[in-house]
Design a protein around this motif. Structure first.
Motif, PDB file in Angstrom:
ATOM      1  N   MET A   4     -68.452 -11.568   7.059  1.00  0.00           N
ATOM      2  CA  MET A   4     -67.690 -12.350   6.115  1.00  0.00           C
ATOM      3  C   MET A   4     -67.247 -11.470   4.964  1.00  0.00           C
ATOM      4  O   MET A   4     -67.982 -10.582   4.560  1.00  0.00           O
ATOM      5  CB  MET A   4     -68.550 -13.492   5.578  1.00  0.00           C
ATOM      6  N   MET A   5     -66.100 -11.739   4.440  1.00  0.00           N
ATOM      7  CA  MET A   5     -65.611 -10.953   3.323  1.00  0.00           C
ATOM      8  C   MET A   5     -65.561 -11.824   2.084  1.00  0.00           C
ATOM      9  O   MET A   5     -65.634 -13.041   2.143  1.00  0.00           O
ATOM     10  CB  MET A   5     -64.234 -10.375   3.632  1.00  0.00           C
ATOM     11  N   ARG A   6     -65.420 -11.207   0.957  1.00  0.00           N
ATOM     12  CA  ARG A   6     -65.346 -11.932  -0.289  1.00  0.00           C
ATOM     13  C   ARG A   6     -64.099 -12.808  -0.292  1.00  0.00           C
ATOM     14  O   ARG A   6     -63.003 -12.385   0.058  1.00  0.00           O
ATOM     15  CB  ARG A   6     -65.305 -10.936  -1.445  1.00  0.00           C
ATOM     16  N   GLY A   7     -64.247 -14.067  -0.661  1.00  0.00           N
ATOM     17  CA  GLY A   7     -63.116 -14.982  -0.671  1.00  0.00           C
ATOM     18  C   GLY A   7     -62.073 -14.544  -1.683  1.00  0.00           C
ATOM     19  O   GLY A   7     -62.381 -14.163  -2.795  1.00  0.00           O
ATOM     20  N   GLU A   8     -60.808 -14.601  -1.255  1.00  0.00           N
ATOM     21  CA  GLU A   8     -59.736 -14.184  -2.141  1.00  0.00           C
ATOM     22  C   GLU A   8     -59.422 -15.301  -3.118  1.00  0.00           C
ATOM     23  O   GLU A   8     -59.576 -16.481  -2.830  1.00  0.00           O
ATOM     24  CB  GLU A   8     -58.495 -13.841  -1.318  1.00  0.00           C
ATOM     25  N   ARG A   9     -58.946 -14.930  -4.289  1.00  0.00           N
ATOM     26  CA  ARG A   9     -58.537 -15.914  -5.278  1.00  0.00           C
ATOM     27  C   ARG A   9     -57.294 -16.638  -4.801  1.00  0.00           C
ATOM     28  O   ARG A   9     -56.295 -16.025  -4.442  1.00  0.00           O
ATOM     29  CB  ARG A   9     -58.263 -15.217  -6.601  1.00  0.00           C
ATOM     30  N   ARG A  10     -57.369 -17.937  -4.756  1.00  0.00           N
ATOM     31  CA  ARG A  10     -56.240 -18.697  -4.251  1.00  0.00           C
ATOM     32  C   ARG A  10     -55.264 -18.992  -5.377  1.00  0.00           C
ATOM     33  O   ARG A  10     -55.645 -19.247  -6.512  1.00  0.00           O
ATOM     34  CB  ARG A  10     -56.733 -20.004  -3.625  1.00  0.00           C
ATOM     35  N   GLY A  11     -53.976 -19.015  -5.003  1.00  0.00           N
ATOM     36  CA  GLY A  11     -52.939 -19.305  -5.977  1.00  0.00           C
ATOM     37  C   GLY A  11     -52.683 -20.786  -6.069  1.00  0.00           C
ATOM     38  O   GLY A  11     -53.474 -21.609  -5.625  1.00  0.00           O
ATOM     39  N   PRO A  12     -51.552 -21.185  -6.650  1.00  0.00           N
ATOM     40  CA  PRO A  12     -51.221 -22.599  -6.763  1.00  0.00           C
ATOM     41  C   PRO A  12     -51.064 -23.228  -5.395  1.00  0.00           C
ATOM     42  O   PRO A  12     -50.864 -22.573  -4.378  1.00  0.00           O
ATOM     43  CB  PRO A  12     -49.901 -22.591  -7.546  1.00  0.00           C
ATOM     44  N   GLU A  27     -58.891  -9.113  10.890  1.00  0.00           N
ATOM     45  CA  GLU A  27     -57.676  -9.473  10.175  1.00  0.00           C
ATOM     46  C   GLU A  27     -57.686 -10.966   9.887  1.00  0.00           C
ATOM     47  O   GLU A  27     -58.068 -11.778  10.731  1.00  0.00           O
ATOM     48  CB  GLU A  27     -56.455  -9.089  11.000  1.00  0.00           C
ATOM     49  N   VAL A  28     -57.246 -11.335   8.678  1.00  0.00           N
ATOM     50  CA  VAL A  28     -57.312 -12.713   8.226  1.00  0.00           C
ATOM     51  C   VAL A  28     -55.918 -13.179   7.825  1.00  0.00           C
ATOM     52  O   VAL A  28     -55.178 -12.451   7.155  1.00  0.00           O
ATOM     53  CB  VAL A  28     -58.279 -12.873   7.030  1.00  0.00           C
ATOM     54  N   TYR A  29     -55.558 -14.381   8.255  1.00  0.00           N
ATOM     55  CA  TYR A  29     -54.325 -15.035   7.836  1.00  0.00           C
ATOM     56  C   TYR A  29     -54.704 -16.316   7.096  1.00  0.00           C
ATOM     57  O   TYR A  29     -55.406 -17.166   7.632  1.00  0.00           O
ATOM     58  CB  TYR A  29     -53.438 -15.361   9.042  1.00  0.00           C
ATOM     59  N   ARG A  80     -60.752 -27.864  12.001  1.00  0.00           N
ATOM     60  CA  ARG A  80     -60.737 -27.106  10.748  1.00  0.00           C
ATOM     61  C   ARG A  80     -61.979 -27.392   9.908  1.00  0.00           C
ATOM     62  O   ARG A  80     -62.543 -26.485   9.269  1.00  0.00           O
ATOM     63  CB  ARG A  80     -59.473 -27.453   9.957  1.00  0.00           C
ATOM     64  N   ILE A  81     -62.451 -28.640   9.905  1.00  0.00           N
ATOM     65  CA  ILE A  81     -63.664 -28.990   9.163  1.00  0.00           C
ATOM     66  C   ILE A  81     -64.878 -28.277   9.745  1.00  0.00           C
ATOM     67  O   ILE A  81     -65.726 -27.765   9.016  1.00  0.00           O
ATOM     68  CB  ILE A  81     -63.859 -30.523   9.173  1.00  0.00           C
ATOM     69  N   VAL A  82     -64.961 -28.232  11.079  1.00  0.00           N
ATOM     70  CA  VAL A  82     -66.091 -27.546  11.714  1.00  0.00           C
ATOM     71  C   VAL A  82     -66.044 -26.049  11.419  1.00  0.00           C
ATOM     72  O   VAL A  82     -67.067 -25.421  11.092  1.00  0.00           O
ATOM     73  CB  VAL A  82     -66.080 -27.811  13.232  1.00  0.00           C
ATOM     74  N   PHE A  83     -64.842 -25.453  11.486  1.00  0.00           N
ATOM     75  CA  PHE A  83     -64.709 -24.017  11.245  1.00  0.00           C
ATOM     76  C   PHE A  83     -64.924 -23.649   9.784  1.00  0.00           C
ATOM     77  O   PHE A  83     -65.044 -22.468   9.458  1.00  0.00           O
ATOM     78  CB  PHE A  83     -63.337 -23.531  11.703  1.00  0.00           C
ATOM     79  N   GLN A  84     -64.979 -24.648   8.896  1.00  0.00           N
ATOM     80  CA  GLN A  84     -65.297 -24.348   7.504  1.00  0.00           C
ATOM     81  C   GLN A  84     -66.702 -23.772   7.373  1.00  0.00           C
ATOM     82  O   GLN A  84     -67.010 -23.045   6.426  1.00  0.00           O
ATOM     83  CB  GLN A  84     -65.181 -25.624   6.660  1.00  0.00           C
ATOM     84  N   PHE A  85     -67.564 -24.048   8.340  1.00  0.00           N
ATOM     85  CA  PHE A  85     -68.936 -23.545   8.325  1.00  0.00           C
ATOM     86  C   PHE A  85     -69.080 -22.259   9.130  1.00  0.00           C
ATOM     87  O   PHE A  85     -70.196 -21.859   9.466  1.00  0.00           O
ATOM     88  CB  PHE A  85     -69.890 -24.613   8.866  1.00  0.00           C
ATOM     89  N   THR A  86     -67.980 -21.614   9.446  1.00  0.00           N
ATOM     90  CA  THR A  86     -67.989 -20.293  10.071  1.00  0.00           C
ATOM     91  C   THR A  86     -67.481 -19.272   9.062  1.00  0.00           C
ATOM     92  O   THR A  86     -66.919 -19.642   8.027  1.00  0.00           O
ATOM     93  CB  THR A  86     -67.108 -20.278  11.333  1.00  0.00           C
ATOM     94  N   PRO A  87     -67.655 -17.981   9.313  1.00  0.00           N
ATOM     95  CA  PRO A  87     -67.244 -16.969   8.325  1.00  0.00           C
ATOM     96  C   PRO A  87     -65.746 -16.996   8.049  1.00  0.00           C
ATOM     97  O   PRO A  87     -64.934 -17.334   8.908  1.00  0.00           O
ATOM     98  CB  PRO A  87     -67.661 -15.653   8.986  1.00  0.00           C
ATOM     99  N   TYR A  88     -65.386 -16.617   6.824  1.00  0.00           N
ATOM    100  CA  TYR A  88     -63.969 -16.494   6.456  1.00  0.00           C
ATOM    101  C   TYR A  88     -63.325 -15.324   7.194  1.00  0.00           C
ATOM    102  O   TYR A  88     -62.170 -15.387   7.597  1.00  0.00           O
ATOM    103  CB  TYR A  88     -63.864 -16.295   4.948  1.00  0.00           C
ATOM    104  N   SER A  89     -64.053 -14.246   7.336  1.00  0.00           N
ATOM    105  CA  SER A  89     -63.639 -13.094   8.146  1.00  0.00           C
ATOM    106  C   SER A  89     -64.909 -12.414   8.616  1.00  0.00           C
ATOM    107  O   SER A  89     -66.015 -12.872   8.316  1.00  0.00           O
ATOM    108  CB  SER A  89     -62.757 -12.132   7.340  1.00  0.00           C
ATOM    109  N   TRP A  90     -64.766 -11.330   9.336  1.00  0.00           N
ATOM    110  CA  TRP A  90     -65.956 -10.688   9.901  1.00  0.00           C
ATOM    111  C   TRP A  90     -65.871  -9.181   9.737  1.00  0.00           C
ATOM    112  O   TRP A  90     -64.809  -8.573   9.928  1.00  0.00           O
ATOM    113  CB  TRP A  90     -66.110 -11.027  11.377  1.00  0.00           C
ATOM    114  N   VAL A  91     -67.002  -8.593   9.380  1.00  0.00           N
ATOM    115  CA  VAL A  91     -67.128  -7.151   9.250  1.00  0.00           C
ATOM    116  C   VAL A  91     -68.226  -6.689  10.200  1.00  0.00           C
ATOM    117  O   VAL A  91     -69.365  -7.170  10.112  1.00  0.00           O
ATOM    118  CB  VAL A  91     -67.463  -6.727   7.807  1.00  0.00           C
TER     119      VAL A  91
END
Length: 488
Positions: free
Chosen positions: A1-9, A57-59, A297-308
């Motif tokens: 998992m990577m550090r969550g990016e700051r989200r914009g508007p 890679e994360v989108y 999408r709700i289930v995947f919220q409990f999985t990593p944002y990305s992977w290292v």
């Protein structure tokens, strides 16, 4: 998992989408806006991209919903209302012990509310950064509790546990897992395999799930197997101190190492393989048109944002080798603390406090390992050890100090002579390999390289002399040697 990016508007494009829409630069570099932004933690600072080669890679469409916004004022308002209700509308009981417990619990809850809303984010962002901030604050509370216990007398510390559970503070006998080690007992006609069934208690699934989660933390098969096997050797070595370590040989190597630990590590590695191949594409819940997609999408919220993918590479440098050895040492010490703490504080193995401690380490261990890996992998960017890793190391050391203070007699029981010989031999082998790999081998390779260069120069000199232009070649070589000497 990577550090969550700051989200914009809300509705703004994510970083990946912005980078895709930027026009290519003439020099082939990154877009100007992306080049001016500092790389996020965990990114590849040396390469042309913003990701390490081991990072997925994360989108992300950058949707910023109510779930992701800060709620500092809301939490402050609710907390103030709760305290005001207790102060103005509740009558304070006259029970001093009850008020003391209640005041301590309220103080801890206020600190947790502050930490969840104001503490610094860690490397993980799923299911929510507030979840990991909560466990960071729990780490602080637990460390302060351990410090308090450390400064009490042995008797007061054990009796203090009665304030948490009145059934504690009483010495408990340790269960001996050794005894009759026959797999097939012909003397028992009713059930010849009763020894196996007796060992199949609640700790069997605990071993499996524990090593499954440890594999997700460490992300390396070799390190997991080394820790698993070394802990069994530690149980062999320390069974004269804790009878709980006395187990049958097949319980050590077949049930623990091969079945429970080995199967947990295998399932963990399969999960790691799936996580490394998974596509990390995130959309806002309200941007998904179908109900099936929303549930997914709700289930995947409990999985990593990305992977290292962790590449420890312990033999690549002396610094990484010492770091990996330190990680293994802390892991083993934390495992031993589980048994010694309940022994010196008189807690039965099935007590809920023992289970809560394991749940605590499951949640903080993954964050600590990621922070340690980042600190090892890129010390120029990560100039200090992460906050959760620092706390885990401090907690492990404090737990060991409590064990030393509360029962020094048990810890100072001398090891059997043959066990001492085995450990001395193992330490000598490790030190010898370290000296050879990082000192003797490097000196030998440098010496061979110098000899090779000298032989090449000699060959070129002889070749020039045979061609008739030896004088000019010798002069050029002498001038080159003088220039190299000046540079040195």
């Amino acid at each position: 998992m990577m550090r969550g990016e700051r989200r914009g508007p809300a509705g703004a494009l994510g970083k990946a989408a912005l980078e895709e829409q930027q026009p290519p630069q003439p020099n082939g570099g990154a877009p100007a806006a992306a080049a001016e932004r500092p790389p996020p933690p965990g990114a590849d600072r040396d390469g042309p991209g913003l990701r390490r080669s081991t990072e997925s890679e994360v989108y992300d469409d950058g949707t910023n919903t109510f779930f992701w916004r800060a709620h500092t004022l809301t939490v402050l308002f609710i907390l103030t209302c709760a305290l005001g209700y207790v102060t103005l509308l509740e009558e304070t009981p006259q029970d001093t012990a009850y008020n003391t417990k209640r005041g301590i619990v309220a103080s801890i809850l206020v600190f947790l509310c502050f930490g969840v809303t104001q503490a610094k984010d860690g490397p993980f962002s799923r299911p929510h950064p507030a979840y990991w901030r909560f466990w960071l604050c729990v780490s602080v509370v637990y460390e302060l509790f351990l410090i308090f216990i450390l400064f009490q007398t042995v008797q007061d510390g054990r009796q203090f546990m009665k304030y948490i559970d009145p059934h504690l503070g009483v010495p408990l006998p340790e269960r001996d897992y050794g005894g009759n080690c026959l797999i097939y007992d012909p003397g028992n006609e009713t059930d010849p395999f009763h020894n196996i069934w007796d060992k199949l208690d609640g700790f069997v699934p605990a071993h499996f799930f524990g090593w499954y989660l440890k594999t997700l933390m460490i992300r390396d098969w070799w390190m997991c197997m080394i820790i698993s096997v070394m802990f069994e050797f530690l149980e062999y070595s320390l069974e004269h101190q804790l009878p709980n370590f006395s187990e049958c040989w097949w319980d050590h190597w077949i049930m623990d190492v091969i079945l429970c630990n080995g199967l947990g590590i295998y399932c963990g590695m399969k999960t790691l393989s799936w996580l490394s191949l998974k596509t990390y594409k995130w959309q806002g819940l309200w941007n998904i048109p179908t109900y099936k997609g929303k549930m997914k999408r709700i289930v995947f919220q409990f999985t990593p944002y990305s992977w290292v993918k962790f590449e420890w590479k312990p033999a690549s440098s002396l610094r990484r080798w010492l770091a990996v050895c330190g990680i293994i040492f802390v892991f083993l010490l934390a495992e031993l603390n589980t048994f010694y703490l309940k022994f010196v504080l008189w807690m039965p193995p099935e007590h809920y406090l023992v289970l809560l401690r394991l749940v605590f380490f499951v949640n903080v261990g993954g964050v600590a390992m990621r922070e340690i890996y980042d600190f090892m992998d890129d010390p120029k960017f990560y100039k200090k050890l992460g906050q959760q890793a620092w706390l885990v190391a401090a907690i492990t050391a404090t737990e060991f100090l409590i064990v030393v203070k509360y029962d020094p007699y048990t810890l100072t029981l001398s090891l059997p002579f043959y066990i001492t010989q085995c450990w001395i031999l193992g330490i000598i082998l490790v030190l010898t390999w370290t000296a050879w790999r990082f000192f003797i081998r490097d000196i030998t390779l440098r010496y061979k390289e110098i000899r090779r260069q000298q032989q090449e120069h000699k060959y070129e000199k002889d070749k020039c002399l045979s061609n008739g232009d030896g004088l000019s070649s010798i002069l050029d070589e002498q001038n080159g040697n003088k220039l190299r000497e000046r540079k040195l």
